[in-house]
Design an enzyme around this catalytic site. Structure first.
Site, short mmCIF file in Angstrom:
data_model
loop_
_atom_site.label_atom_id
_atom_site.label_comp_id
_atom_site.label_asym_id
_atom_site.label_seq_id
_atom_site.Cartn_x
_atom_site.Cartn_y
_atom_site.Cartn_z
N SER A 55 7.78 14.41 -2.27
CA SER A 55 6.69 15.33 -2.62
C SER A 55 6.64 16.48 -1.62
CB SER A 55 5.38 14.54 -2.70
OG SER A 55 4.35 15.30 -3.27
N ASP A 206 6.29 11.71 -9.62
CA ASP A 206 6.19 11.75 -8.16
C ASP A 206 7.01 10.63 -7.50
OD1 ASP A 206 4.97 11.31 -5.41
OD2 ASP A 206 3.74 12.98 -6.08
#
Length: 352
Positions: A55, A206
């Site tokens: 991320s 994610d």
């Protein structure tokens, strides 16, 4: 380059030391990691061998490596500053802004922002495919403009970015030659806010669901024996969450820390059981782990990860520099010598 409060002193070392970095994701809390990186890049004796990130951690890693390829450590520092300035500038048009109550109370959270609360509620019943059918993400253009992806392919710094395959639930680690804006967006794709990002026909979410960050590639593919984990998500809290917002925030912390804790326990076990007679076993047995974190992150909840106001970003940057300086002052002499991370505690399932 923005100014920062820095009362630390440089670690007294001159000989070069190869190190790896493991960078957690956490939205705008990644600005803390920016501060850590900015401080580490001031130390010429610390030579970056590999960086694993998820991320915001993956974005920090790619921006750093791109700037480093062009103009060394100073180029990396300038690139990171430019990236986070662009993120903060873009946030001026974001609906995720602090409400009057949060501002009056001096909080960085969005817990009392009417827009955030409305969108947060809608995200539980309305899909991002309906809310954002064009799949607009302002980070796409920022990444494309601030990172030289061609330079990353030839970078001396090995990069590893994790994203989660939606269909299988497994993590995939992307390396230098595979990195694109889409890969970095996939690594940061929260499924309640953004449509899954397709890469080679496969949808991704994610990377924090699978590895936050993934550390094993650093051990197996890097020559360094020292890995520094930059942790932005608190592992332990001393109070029981009671409000709905506190509960959601803690659930997110636990979920995004779980893969890391599981991998650290696996590494601790392999490290203790490795056969030093084999090449790979010797590398596992000799690896050293370190951690940079800050108690200040305990005061920041989930919603503040969506707050990218420049004042907040700069506060996190300053705290990152302070934490990295404190780490170097206390543990700089241990780098290259011994772990400062308690592997025995990991084997017992305890981490502070």
């Amino acid at each position: 380059m923005p100014s920062a409060t820095d009362t630390t002193t440089r670690a007294i070392r001159t000989e070069p030391l190869l190190i790896d970095l493991a960078l957690q994701g956490g939205g705008s809390h990644g600005a803390f990691t920016w501060g850590v990186l900015d401080r580490i890049l001031e130390e010429p004796w610390l030579q970056l061998e590999g960086i694993s990130g998820t991320s915001a951690g993956a974005m920090n890693a790619a921006v750093l490596a791109s700037g480093y390829a062009k103009d060394g450590a100073e180029g990396a520092r300038r690139a990171l500053a430019r990236f986070w300035r662009r993120v903060a500038d873009a946030s001026r048009l974001s609906p995720f802004r602090r409400g009057i109550v949060d501002m009056m109370l001096g909080r960085w959270s969005l817990d009392h922002s009417p827009v955030f609360l409305a969108l947060d509620m809608m995200a539980r019943v309305v899909s991002p495919y309906d809310m954002n059918p064009a799949s607009i993400n302002p980070l796409r253009s920022i990444l494309a403009e601030t990172i030289d992806f061609d330079a990353l392919r030839d970078s001396k710094i090995k990069l590893f970015a994790t994203a989660t395959q939606v269909h299988s639930g497994r993590g995939r680690v992307f390396r230098n030659a595979e990195l694109t804006p889409d890969v970095l967006l996939a690594s940061a794709c929260l499924p309640t806010l953004f449509q899954a990002v397709e890469i080679d026909g496969e949808p991704y979410w994610d990377g924090g669901y699978a590895g936050n960050p993934t550390i094993t590639p650093l051990i197996r593919e890097s020559a360094s024996n020292d890995t520094i984990l930059v942790q932005v998500n608190p592992v332990e809290r001393t109070t029981t969450p009671r409000s709905a917002r506190e509960i959601i925030s803690r659930v997110n912390e636990i979920a995004f820390n779980a893969p890391l804790l599981k991998e650290l326990r696996m590494i601790a076990l392999l490290r203790s059981a490795a056969d030093p007679g084999s090449v790979e076993g010797r590398h596992w047995a000799s690896m050293r782990m370190h951690r940079i974190h800050s108690p200040k992150m305990l005061s920041l909840g989930y919603s503040s990860k969506l707050n990218a106001e420049w004042a907040f970003v700069l506060m996190l940057f300053d705290e990152g520099r302070r934490a990295a300086g404190a780490f170097l002052d206390e543990h700089g002499a241990s780098l290259g010598e011994r772990s400062t991370f308690d592997f025995e505690a990991m084997l017992e399932g305890v981490i502070e």
